[in-house]
Structures are given as C-alpha cells and as structure tokens.
Design a protein around this motif. Structure first.
Motif, PDB file in Angstrom:
ATOM      1  N   GLY A 127      -1.883   2.840   3.387  1.00 19.12           N
ATOM      2  CA  GLY A 127      -1.846   4.109   5.063  1.00 19.12           C
ATOM      3  C   GLY A 127      -1.678   3.083   5.907  1.00 19.12           C
ATOM      4  O   GLY A 127      -0.926   4.204   6.954  1.00 19.12           O
ATOM      5  N   THR A 129       1.467   2.311   6.599  1.00 19.51           N
ATOM      6  CA  THR A 129       2.284   3.059   6.437  1.00 19.51           C
ATOM      7  C   THR A 129       2.508   4.348   6.571  1.00 19.51           C
ATOM      8  O   THR A 129       3.912   4.980   6.542  1.00 19.51           O
ATOM      9  N   GLY A 130       1.721   4.464   6.308  1.00 21.19           N
ATOM     10  CA  GLY A 130       1.301   6.645   6.686  1.00 21.19           C
ATOM     11  C   GLY A 130       2.180   6.974   4.874  1.00 21.19           C
ATOM     12  O   GLY A 130       2.567   8.102   4.909  1.00 21.19           O
ATOM     13  N   LEU A 131       1.823   6.266   3.857  1.00 17.86           N
ATOM     14  CA  LEU A 131       1.345   7.376   2.832  1.00 17.86           C
ATOM     15  C   LEU A 131       0.431   8.067   2.159  1.00 17.86           C
ATOM     16  O   LEU A 131       0.664   8.409   1.252  1.00 17.86           O
TER      17      LEU A 131
ATOM     18  N   TYR B  72      -3.538   4.856   9.765  1.00 12.49           N
ATOM     19  CA  TYR B  72      -1.448   4.944   9.663  1.00 12.49           C
ATOM     20  C   TYR B  72      -2.003   3.071  11.153  1.00 12.49           C
ATOM     21  O   TYR B  72      -2.291   3.852  12.006  1.00 12.49           O
ATOM     22  N   TYR B  81       8.788  11.991   9.135  1.00 11.61           N
ATOM     23  CA  TYR B  81       9.636  10.743   7.795  1.00 11.61           C
ATOM     24  C   TYR B  81       9.484  11.159   6.908  1.00 11.61           C
ATOM     25  O   TYR B  81       8.576  12.041   6.427  1.00 11.61           O
ATOM     26  N   PHE B 119       9.048  -1.822   9.700  1.00 10.34           N
ATOM     27  CA  PHE B 119       7.917  -1.145  10.350  1.00 10.34           C
ATOM     28  C   PHE B 119       7.254  -1.782  11.299  1.00 10.34           C
ATOM     29  O   PHE B 119       6.365  -2.713  11.441  1.00 10.34           O
TER      30      PHE B 119
END
Lengths: 381, 138
Positions: A127, A129-131, B72, B81, B119
């Motif tokens: 979650g 890392t935006g996946l 997020y 992205y 990141f």
C-alpha cells in the motif's frame, strides 16, 4: 425442496443523498418493496442484509419494527448483495422459512476506495508504494486482455457510451446524461487505458428484494420471478485478482467462470438461453471480459458484438440495461442486488422507457469483487 | 546519500547478491510447490527462493492520480508513475513500479531487469523498494 421466487423489489435511487445515511436508504428500499407487495414488516420471517461501509444492516429493526425476526448481517466485499441473496435463496429452498428479504445498502466517500493492506492479508509496503489500487488491477487486466484478444480502445468507449445512454432511461441511476463516444475517448486518463468516463465511482444507494416460497407466492397472488440459480464462488489457482502482489505463471480460470458454470448447471439452462444480462462493469473492460468469462461469447468476439450493438437494449443480448455500475455508481453492499432488481423489473415488464422488448424470460446477473469472489443469479419470469 | 544505505521498505522482500545487485525473495510452498511472493514469514511451510532478476512486461498501466493516504505513503507532491506485472522467466508474475522508461515506450513483452528505487515517505525518510527498468538501460 421448495422453488424460490422473488415477489417484490424496492430501490433507493443511487447517487448521492446528503440527507440520508446508508442505513436509512436501506430502510427506504425495504419499505418500498413491502408496500409494492402489500406486505407488512411483521410478515417478514427472516432477513439477510449488509453494507461495506455504512453500518450493520440488522440495526434497521429499530426503524422497521422489533418483531424479533432472524436478521443475519452479511459482509462479503463486492459480493455482499449477492451473498445476502444466496442466504435468502438457501433459507427458502431448505424450507426453513417461506418469506424473507435480502437488503443491501452503502454510502462511500468521494474518490477511489482506500483499502488497508492488513485487512487483505498484505504487507504494508504494498500500500505504501502505491500498488494497492483497484483501478490499477482493472486497468492491467484489461490491458492484457486487449492485447491477447484484439479489443480496441473504441470498444472500451462504446461500452461507456451505452451505459450512459441506458442510465438516462433508468430512474434509479446516478448518471442520467448521455455522453458521446468522442468525449469518452478524449477525456483525461485515470489509469491507462481508461479515461474518467470508463470507470464507475463509489457512491450510495440501497436495494431490497422480497423472497417467498412458490406456495407462499401463490397464496399471496404475487408471481414475480423464479430464482432458478444463485451461486457464489471464490478464486481458483491461477486467477487474476484485485490486490495481487504476484500472479501464478500458469494462468487459470476466474471465480466468475466457476460461479457462472455452477449457476447454469443449477438452472439447467445455457448462455444462449439468456434474454438479458447484468454483468459487473466496474469499468468498461470488466463488462467486456465478463461477457466471455460468463460464457456469453468467445474471447475476442466482443469487438464485433459491441460494434454491431448486440449488447444494447434493442440488441440480441441486452447487457446492463440500467447503465450498470458505470451509470449507477458502486455502493458496494447494494450493487449486486441492483442487478437482480433490474432483471426483476425487466422480466415483470415494468422497465418503462428501457424495457427490453420480446417479453424477456431469463435474466442473468453477475457481481465480482476483491479479493476474488463472484456471485451469479439466474431468474425466470 | 548512497542509495544502498537506505534500508529496504520491508523484511523478507529483497536481498542483495555478492555483487550488490538486488534480488526479490519468494517462498515455495513445501506442500504444493506453488511460488508465493513476497516470502511469507512461515519458514516451516515456505522455502526461501530467489526470483529471476530479468523478465518481460506482462501488463501495465499509469497511476495518474495520487492514491489516498493511508495506505499510500509517498509525498504530497504527486507525479504519475508506471506500474506493471512482470513475468519472471517461467517462475511467477510480479507486480512492480516501472522506472527509467517513458510512458509512451511501455508495451507488453518489453524486456526488463530488476533494480532498486529510493522511495521517499511522507515523513521525508527514504526506504529502498524494488522496481523494474528496461534491460538495455544502464
């Protein structure tokens, strides 16, 4: 075993209703369904109900009446409504009771869903890392499918165009303005290949269905429709699901394929017998892929089917005649029951301007959701 | 700041070989032989397996709006992205961020290799996560 009939249906319009909670919309739908059938809440022997994010269904007894009925809450993600219906179906089929309801409602905040990794057995980084977005899954499943089976962007657009055209004709729909193909295709991308008009939005709404044994329905003089099959299935090995950090290299079928086969077998009918279908259309690619997963056409045939208008209200197999999730939005708890509501209204000839002609006899509905669950129902006039 | 100094974003996600190159960790179910990514904690049931470092793009999309926080954890300032599923030889298909590639060059079948990506969390802290990048790029 008793035959199971759906004898009445009620809906609270989908969309946004600032003045009412999700639960109150559920109560509204129940009252409407009972009123249509000339029944009292005290006639209801059992209920299955659920929402994803609008509270416990059974608390609606304080609004509807403390009759002491058996009320079971259902929480099964996007298949909550389908699961509530399965509960009602099994209960009557088993002869436990002969009159009950299934109710689903919801009220989601604006924007995409924001699931928590831990709730889905996933590590936090997924979650962070935006996946972990449902939109990404649908986009990537569709992107792969388009490449493998020759589906064009125009076809994605035509599905949205049809949805909004049908929504104009459905009083319970949220989006009730037609959108032309050019606007759909040139709108900003949300998650490639989908533009903003190709995704449904989380929303609000409620649906209630009244179920009865065939004998009880006859005594009440309410024919309604016969529920010939209700099946809920989870994912098999090799399927491609929402929230998957990895997929099996050897690909397999989907929960939809399993639920669909089970339902057709239960009903003793084939895909070619179906007159009208409501298929999960979280986005336009889902409707296209679900046409094949549910057995209505071969992979890739959708390109020609949709170009020829076969899935329009006046086509050979009308699909999502009320505009589906694209026009109605997706209040999770209510969405699966909305599909059955629409089939009920169509098969009983009450669909007005969106009525499918030729006296449709068999209606099919299919809902899909995370983390890989599908529910299918087949109803017959 | 040296990238290799940033700690990985999670345990049991990746390791580094003798040459310092990253490798993803999966688990092979001792009962069924099925590969699971990332490596589950249950070491009795899952044998630690290092996944192939190369693969081909199996599907992809572009994340064009900022995901909701939580979950997020990226910075408030947002840039779209790329995300894809990458088929690693005959082993497994892994979901990953895609870097070092123009959106317009993404296509199914594109040869890719594993790399790392710093990141930046909302807190300003940097953690190392994995990503795939076109094979030909340095």
């Amino acid at each position: 075993m008793s035959d199971v009939r759906i004898i009445a249906a009620g809906v609270h319009p989908f969309g946004r209703t600032p003045g009412l909670t999700g639960l109150q919309q559920g109560v509204f739908a129940v009252r409407q369904a009972l009123a249509v059938a000339g029944l009292d809440w005290s006639d209801v022997q059992f209920a299955y109900g659920g929402s994803d994010s609008a509270g416990n269904a059974d608390t609606m007894v304080s609004e509807l009446g403390l009759t002491g009925l058996q009320f079971i809450n259902v929480a099964n993600g996007c298949a909550t409504g389908g699961s509530a219906m399965f509960g009602a179906y099994s209960t009557i089929k088993a002869g436990e009771f002969d009159l009950g309801i299934a109710v689903g409602f919801d009220k989601h905040p604006r924007g995409a869903f924001d699931p928590k990794p831990a709730d889905w057995g996933l590590p936090e980084w997924y979650g962070e890392t935006g996946l972990m977005l449902t939109t990404q899954f649908f986009a990537m499943k569709t992107q792969r499918y388009m490449a493998e089976h020759g589906i064009s962007i125009e076809t994605l657009g035509r599905v949205a165009e049809k949805a909004f055209a049908n929504g104009v004709l459905a009083p319970h729909a949220w989006r009730r303005e037609a959108v032309d193909l050019e606007t759909i295709l040139t709108a900003p991308l949300v998650s490639d290949p989908f533009t903003k008009f190709m995704f449904c939005s989380p929303g609000e709404g409620a649906v209630a269905l009244v179920f009865a044994s065939a004998a009880r329905a006859r005594r009440l003089g309410l024919d309604g429709v016969r529920l010939r099959a209700a099946a809920v299935r989870s994912r098999p090995p090799g399927s491609f699901e929402v929230f998957s950090p990895a997929l099996d290299f050897v690909r397999g079928p989907s929960p939809t394929t399993l639920a669909s086969r089970a339902a057709f077998e239960m009903a003793g009918v084939a895909p070619g017998d179906i007159d009208i279908a409501q298929l999960q259309d979280t986005e336009t690619g889902a409707e296209i892929m679900h046409m094949a997963e549910n057995g209505f056409c071969a992979d890739g045939d959708q390109e020609a089917w949709i170009a020829e208008g076969k899935t329009r209200i006046d086509g050979a197999l009308p699909i999502n005649t009320d505009g589906g999730c694209l026009a109605c939005g997706e209040p999770i708890g209510a969405s699966g029951l909305r599909q059955v509501y629409e089939n009920f209204i169509q098969l009983t000839g009450q669909a007005g301007a969106r009525q499918v002609s030729g006296d449709p006899r068999l209606g099919y509905s299919h809902v899909y959701g995370a983390p890989g669950v599908s529910a299918v129902a087949i109803v017959e006039r | 700041m040296s990238l290799t100094l940033a700690p990985p974003i999670a345990d049991r996600l990746m390791d580094f070989d003798a040459a310092g190159a990253p490798v993803l960790l999966a688990g092979r179910d001792r009962l069924t032989g099925r590969l699971v990514f990332p490596l589950p904690a249950d070491a009795d049931r899952f044998e630690r397996v290092e996944l192939p470092k190369h693969g081909r793009l199996w599907s992809w999309t572009i994340q064009r709006f900022r995901p909701k926080s939580p979950p997020y954890a990226g910075p408030e300032a947002f840039a779209p992205y790329a995300v894809g599923y990458v088929a690693l030889d005959e082993a497994i298909i892994v979901e990953s961020r895609l870097i070092g590639v123009a959106f317009g060059d993404l296509r199914i079948g594109l040869p890719l290799r594993l790399t790392t990506e710093p990141f930046t969390l909302e807190s300003g802290e940097t953690r190392l996560t994995f990503a795939f990048t076109p094979k030909e790029s340095a």
